[in-house]
Design an enzyme around this catalytic site. Structure first.
Site, short mmCIF file in Angstrom:
data_model
loop_
_atom_site.label_atom_id
_atom_site.label_comp_id
_atom_site.label_asym_id
_atom_site.label_seq_id
_atom_site.Cartn_x
_atom_site.Cartn_y
_atom_site.Cartn_z
N MET A 1 -23.11 43.11 -8.78
CA MET A 1 -22.84 44.32 -8.00
C MET A 1 -22.23 45.41 -8.85
O MET A 1 -22.33 46.59 -8.52
CB MET A 1 -21.93 43.98 -6.82
CG MET A 1 -22.59 43.16 -5.73
SD MET A 1 -24.01 44.00 -4.93
CE MET A 1 -23.16 45.21 -3.92
N GLY B 1 -22.61 38.99 -12.50
CA GLY B 1 -23.83 38.40 -13.03
C GLY B 1 -23.70 36.99 -13.55
O GLY B 1 -24.71 36.36 -13.88
N ILE C 1 -26.98 37.32 -6.12
CA ILE C 1 -26.13 38.33 -6.76
C ILE C 1 -24.67 37.94 -6.60
O ILE C 1 -24.28 37.29 -5.62
CB ILE C 1 -26.40 39.73 -6.17
CG1 ILE C 1 -25.80 40.82 -7.06
CG2 ILE C 1 -25.90 39.85 -4.73
CD1 ILE C 1 -26.35 42.21 -6.79
N CYS C 2 -23.87 38.33 -7.59
CA CYS C 2 -22.42 38.10 -7.55
C CYS C 2 -21.75 39.38 -8.01
O CYS C 2 -22.35 40.46 -7.97
CB CYS C 2 -22.04 36.92 -8.42
SG CYS C 2 -22.42 37.14 -10.18
N ALA C 3 -20.52 39.30 -8.43
CA ALA C 3 -19.79 40.52 -8.83
C ALA C 3 -20.28 41.07 -10.17
O ALA C 3 -20.52 42.27 -10.30
CB ALA C 3 -18.29 40.24 -8.90
#
Length: 378
Positions: free
Chosen positions: A105, A80, A76-78
């Site tokens: 997120m 996608g 996961i990142c900020a």
């Protein structure tokens, strides 16, 4: 080692179900460490590690020894994008069960999971919408084809889906107080369904729109069920709780499962401490101990029941919640004015949005809400 396997993704809805079901999960979070330390995915059986995207641009060798060979890896990142790049890098190292979390997120922050809390005495049900990425809780009460929603989030589609699924006519939309940590969707939802929107008048002194007042002792009929308002100041000067069907106590941001509400989000900590203490130590004490407390927030995964819901009997909270066992008034004042987490992100802008003073674009609203809720005393 090359691979031709297509990248797999997972929606935040499917990931949330896994968290709520307490599945054994491994998550690689590629955001900056400061963002990760502030706010991350949590769960009973979750292992989550952080390795910033910028450190993985040249490859994932530095984290290979931390990645499990025999279980799925969720990256996961900020938003996608970075997670897809990192997931592909991991797959090139021979890992096959690797997923990028769609929307990152930001999407995690916006997901609402409806969970049935229970049945009402004369028919109907009460549902809790768990905003698992932010800890916000909202409620749908439905009886005889009529409905009320309390503490609506700005993402309206999950409520709309439930309204349509159960063929509900929405008649009441209520906010327990003027929220400071998330943008209320209550007024917009009420307008869309030609329902009444309600707000405590003591919190509405600066609002720029018409609303219906919530006053102490007011009752709202929803089919065969009654919602009764109980003035319960302390988090805000207008904070109001609701007793539903003489079974459920919706406490807003006054009382949580593992903590109590903070009185300072409008800059009034010293002024509102006494109100908060009176609500918790007198007003609520007069209520039936078997009422099931349903708060507007939760702080951590430890408060989650086996079915993913957040609730506990009022009597149990008086035995277990530290915030309800501070007998000395001076100690209580010190606890709720000195043991406070940082203010919620953009809390003043969120308050002004909920007053109708400003109207941010949708993307700006998302940015304003990013991060954990911070409505409780530590």
């Amino acid at each position: 080692m090359g691979t031709t396997t297509a990248l797999k993704t997972i929606s935040v809805k499917d990931l949330a179900k896994k968290v709520i079901n307490h599945e054994d999960l491994f998550i690689l979070d590629t955001r900056n460490t400061s963002d990760f330390d502030d706010w991350k995915i949590e769960g009973r059986n979750i292992e989550v590690i952080n390795s910033p995207y910028v450190e993985l641009l040249e490859g994932v060798d530095s984290i290979l020894d931390k990645l499990p060979k025999s279980k799925e890896i969720y990256v996961i990142c900020a938003k996608g994008g970075a997670s897809e790049f990192v997931a592909e890098q991991i797959m090139e190292q021979g890992f096959t069960d690797v997923y990028s979390v769609e929307g990152g997120m930001k999407a995690w922050s916006e997901h609402l999971e409806p969970i049935k809390i229970g049945d009402l005495k004369d028919g109907g049900s009460i549902y809790q919408f768990v905003r698992i990425g932010k800890g916000c809780l909202s409620y749908l009460i439905e009886s005889d084809g009529k409905g009320a929603i309390i503490d609506t989030n700005r993402m309206l589609s999950p409520y709309e889906e439930m309204i349509k699924k159960h063929n509900i006519t929405l008649i009441h939309v209520l906010d327990t107080h003027l929220h400071a940590d998330h943008i209320s969707g209550g007024r917009e939802l009420a307008e869309k369904h030609d329902a009444m929107y309600y707000l405590p008048p003591k919190d509405a002194g600066e609002v720029t729109f018409n609303y219906s007042q919530i006053n102490d002792g007011d009752e709202y009929k929803v089919g065969q069920t009654t919602i009764k308002a109980i003035y319960s100041p302390g988090h805000t000067i207008g904070s109001t709780s609701f007793v539903v069907d003489d079974q459920y106590l919706l406490t807003g941001d006054i009382l949580f499962i593992d903590s109590i509400g903070r009185p300072d989000l409008a800059g009034k900590a010293e002024d509102w401490v006494r109100d908060l203490r009176n609500t918790l130590y007198q007003r609520y004490k007069e209520l039936a101990e078997n009422l099931l407390v349903l708060p507007a927030h939760y702080m951590g995964i430890n408060e989650m029941n086996d079915d993913g819901s957040i609730s506990e009997k009022l009597g149990v909270l008086y035995q277990q919640n530290h915030g309800l066992k501070i007998n000395d008034e001076a100690e209580f004042r010190k606890t709720v004015t000195e043991n406070l987490p940082p203010q919620p992100n953009s809390f003043q802008e969120i308050r002004e949005t909920n007053m109708g003073k400003v109207k941010p674009e949708e993307e700006q609203q998302r940015e304003m809400e990013i991060g954990p809720n911070r409505c409780a005393v530590r």
